[in-house]
Design an enzyme around this catalytic site. Structure first.
Site, short mmCIF file in Angstrom:
data_model
loop_
_atom_site.label_atom_id
_atom_site.label_comp_id
_atom_site.label_asym_id
_atom_site.label_seq_id
_atom_site.Cartn_x
_atom_site.Cartn_y
_atom_site.Cartn_z
N TYR A 297 49.17 -11.34 -28.42
CA TYR A 297 47.81 -10.92 -28.08
C TYR A 297 46.96 -12.18 -27.96
O TYR A 297 46.67 -12.85 -28.94
CB TYR A 297 47.22 -10.01 -29.15
CG TYR A 297 47.92 -8.67 -29.29
CD1 TYR A 297 48.67 -8.12 -28.27
CD2 TYR A 297 47.80 -7.95 -30.48
CE1 TYR A 297 49.30 -6.90 -28.41
CE2 TYR A 297 48.43 -6.72 -30.63
CZ TYR A 297 49.17 -6.21 -29.59
OH TYR A 297 49.79 -5.00 -29.74
N PHE B 109 44.22 1.61 -22.33
CA PHE B 109 43.42 1.18 -21.20
C PHE B 109 42.96 2.35 -20.34
O PHE B 109 42.07 2.21 -19.50
CB PHE B 109 44.21 0.19 -20.34
CG PHE B 109 44.66 -1.03 -21.10
CD1 PHE B 109 43.74 -1.90 -21.66
CD2 PHE B 109 46.01 -1.29 -21.30
CE1 PHE B 109 44.14 -3.02 -22.37
CE2 PHE B 109 46.43 -2.40 -22.01
CZ PHE B 109 45.49 -3.27 -22.55
N THR B 110 43.56 3.53 -20.54
CA THR B 110 43.15 4.75 -19.85
C THR B 110 42.85 5.81 -20.91
O THR B 110 43.75 6.53 -21.34
CB THR B 110 44.25 5.26 -18.89
OG1 THR B 110 44.64 4.20 -18.01
CG2 THR B 110 43.75 6.43 -18.07
#
Length: 274
Positions: free
Chosen positions: A59, A206-207
């Site tokens: 990350y 992300f959705t």
């Protein structure tokens, strides 16, 4: 109340944990927009009683582990940090499989987090197929004391069974939420074996999860859609641990409050039917 679960007899984790992915930049790549706020989020998580932080050296890369160390080191005695291994980031932010240098990845995580041993490490599989070689290397690192507990990520039931023949699997981390339930059978199998299940993207990632039924239940119980989605997961199975991520203290508090949200029977039935 953020209850705890004990795995492998000695790993005690709060069922509502915190996923650090969003502390990096967009798509978990690059530095955060507001590093000071990222530090505040981590300190607030510990202040709220969270003892389970999920992270990875990829990350950023490296960004979230460096922020975790800045914010929380020296760590509270009951804090447990779990990382993921098996990928690296390309210069363009791409996710590149990298299961051939797990020892180096473990050592990098240890160095950036300021630890002598990792509380847990999940091997993220590249896809279907044998994971015996990579998991065998992690098992050796566990025998050496560099990793205390092993887990898997992005795996199917066959890969879990293969890994368990090599070393104990303490948790499995796969994509799962109120509207994406491919792992229903696997969750129940793991629960029967005392193995934790950690859904990543519990709110859709992300959705964000979207559903008319979810909206209806949220309105009926006076909570946010996100809180309802998290509360449903906690009630789905006693072996589920959550790691919702956020870069906002306000959203963190909202997520943690979901542990106290009571869902009436009709609301659970509506969510189950999605």
């Amino acid at each position: 109340m953020n209850t705890t679960i004990t795995l492998a007899d000695d790993l005690v984790l709060t069922r509502m944990g915190y996923g650090a992915m969003q502390l990096a930049g967009p798509n978990a790549f690059g530095p955060p927009r507001d590093r000071a706020e990222a530090v505040r989020v981590l300190r607030a998580a510990v202040d709220l009683g969270i003892t389970h932080i999920d992270t990875s050296d990829y990350y950023g890369p490296f960004v979230t582990n460096e922020i975790i160390r800045e914010a929380l080191h020296p760590y509270a005695p009951d804090l447990r940090i779990v990382t993921k291994l098996g990928f690296r980031r390309g210069p363009d932010g791409s996710w590149v499989p990298s299961s051939h240098n797990l020892r180096e990845q473990v050592q990098d995580n240890l160095k950036r987090l300021g630890l002598d041993a990792l509380d847990g490490a999940n091997l993220r599989a590249e896809g279907p197929g044998s994971i015996a070689d990579a998991f065998g290397e992690l098992a050796e690192l566990r025998r050496e004391g560099l990793v205390r507990h092993l887990g898997l990520s992005n795996v199917n039931a066959e890969q879990v069974a293969e890994a368990r023949k090599i070393a104990p699997v303490v948790f499995v981390q796969n994509m799962y939420n109120v509207v994406l339930r491919d792992d229903d059978a696997l969750i129940d199998e793991l629960a029967a074996e005392g193995i934790g299940y950690v859904p990543f993207f519990p709110l859709g990632g992300f959705t964000p999860v979207q559903s008319e039924g979810l909206d209806e239940v949220a309105g009926s119980v006076g909570a946010s859609v996100q809180q309802v989605a998290l509360a449903w997961l906690l009630r789905r199975s006693p072996n589920i641990l959550l790691i919702p991520g956020t870069s906002s203290v306000a959203h963190l508090r909202e997520n943690v409050a979901a542990a106290d949200l009571e869902l009436p029977g009709e609301a659970i039935a509506r969510l189950n039917s999605l």
